[in-house]
Design a protein around this motif. Structure first.
Motif, PDB file in Angstrom:
ATOM      1  N   TRP A 180      -1.596  10.436  -4.469  1.00 45.78           N
ATOM      2  CA  TRP A 180      -2.407   9.260  -4.708  1.00 45.78           C
ATOM      3  C   TRP A 180      -2.114   8.204  -3.655  1.00 45.78           C
ATOM      4  N   VAL A 181      -3.061   7.291  -3.460  1.00 43.48           N
ATOM      5  CA  VAL A 181      -2.824   6.046  -2.741  1.00 43.48           C
ATOM      6  C   VAL A 181      -2.931   4.939  -3.777  1.00 43.48           C
ATOM      7  N   ALA A 193      -5.896   2.402  -7.559  1.00 42.35           N
ATOM      8  CA  ALA A 193      -5.388   3.700  -7.112  1.00 42.35           C
ATOM      9  C   ALA A 193      -6.522   4.683  -6.912  1.00 42.35           C
ATOM     10  N   HIS A 194      -6.273   5.665  -6.061  1.00 40.90           N
ATOM     11  CA  HIS A 194      -7.238   6.737  -5.805  1.00 40.90           C
ATOM     12  C   HIS A 194      -6.462   8.040  -5.628  1.00 40.90           C
ATOM     13  N   VAL A 232       1.754   5.489  -0.744  1.00 39.14           N
ATOM     14  CA  VAL A 232       1.348   6.886  -0.861  1.00 39.14           C
ATOM     15  C   VAL A 232       2.337   7.505  -1.833  1.00 39.14           C
ATOM     16  N   ASP A 249       6.000   3.072   0.975  1.00 41.13           N
ATOM     17  CA  ASP A 249       5.363   1.755   1.027  1.00 41.13           C
ATOM     18  C   ASP A 249       5.020   1.487   2.489  1.00 41.13           C
ATOM     19  N   ALA A 250       3.752   1.625   2.832  1.00 44.85           N
ATOM     20  CA  ALA A 250       3.324   1.502   4.229  1.00 44.85           C
ATOM     21  C   ALA A 250       3.396   0.068   4.737  1.00 44.85           C
ATOM     22  N   SER A 280      -2.620   0.505  -4.288  1.00 37.60           N
ATOM     23  CA  SER A 280      -2.440  -0.865  -3.822  1.00 37.60           C
ATOM     24  C   SER A 280      -1.913  -1.659  -5.012  1.00 37.60           C
ATOM     25  N   HIS A 304       0.874  -1.174   0.000  1.00 39.38           N
ATOM     26  CA  HIS A 304       0.000   0.000   0.000  1.00 39.38           C
ATOM     27  C   HIS A 304       0.910   1.221   0.000  1.00 39.38           C
ATOM     28  N   LEU A 340      -5.795  11.491  -4.049  1.00 42.79           N
ATOM     29  CA  LEU A 340      -6.088  12.159  -2.774  1.00 42.79           C
ATOM     30  C   LEU A 340      -6.137  13.674  -2.911  1.00 42.79           C
TER      31      LEU A 340
END
Length: 196
Positions: free
Chosen positions: A126-127, A118-119, A95, A155-156, A129, A93, A121
């Protein structure tokens, strides 16, 4: 005179970088043995491992010159190294933050969406996966950047980061900051409230 190198990545030239910066790029997997590199003043690009001064970076037990002279063994710490033994399955995940000054935001966004779910923000955040590593994602996205654009990816899941085009001073500061253990959080100060 200090030795320096220029890197040719996809036809774009970056640098010059000194040996310490090249060591940092290798530690972050941003420099591979096959990366095209030219020593300052040469103009001819060849694989990094063919340069005698860089060859040691690609040996299994490569150590920095400072560590070689140390009296006790030292282990180079990288951002995320405290969790490298942790096995994680599934997607990462991420950012992603950019500062586009010369490239195309829609082209960058299209490339982000091609990597996974992706989305957006914000205007340039963007975020994502995706199953790819942070370095693979960075390398794919820098193809869409211009000479003045910057990119930062976290990379969370795997506790790693990758960045591009911030310049040597910022690059060094980021690397130093994240090579140290994070200070312990003491929590908010508690104020005594007089009850009357």
């Amino acid at each position: 005179m200090t030795q320096s190198w220029t890197i040719n990545a996809g036809g774009r030239l970056y640098g010059p970088y000194n040996l310490k910066q090249m060591e940092g790029f290798r530690a972050e997997n941003r420099l591979a043995h096959h990366s095209l590199v030219s020593r300052a003043g040469e103009g001819q690009f060849r694989p990094a491992a063919e340069h005698p001064e860089l060859r040691a970076l690609f040996q299994p037990a490569a150590r920095s010159p400072e560590a070689a002279g140390a009296s006790e063994p030292t282990v180079a710490r990288r951002f995320g190294s405290h969790s490298e033994s942790k096995v994680t399955n599934g997607p990462g995940h991420f950012v992603i933050v950019s500062d586009m000054k010369s490239g195309s935001i829609p082209l960058l966004e299209e490339a982000i969406h091609s990597l996974g779910q992706a989305h957006r923000l914000g205007p340039q955040a963007w975020v994502l996966s995706a199953a790819a590593s942070v370095n693979v994602i960075r390398n794919k996205l820098i193809e869409k950047l211009g000479k003045l654009d910057t990119l930062f990816i976290v990379d969370a899941v795997h506790d790693k980061a990758a960045w591009f085009n911030f310049g040597p001073e910022t690059d060094t500061r980021i690397r130093k900051m994240w090579s140290r253990p994070a200070p312990k959080y003491a929590g908010p100060e508690r104020r005594k409230v007089k009850r009357g």
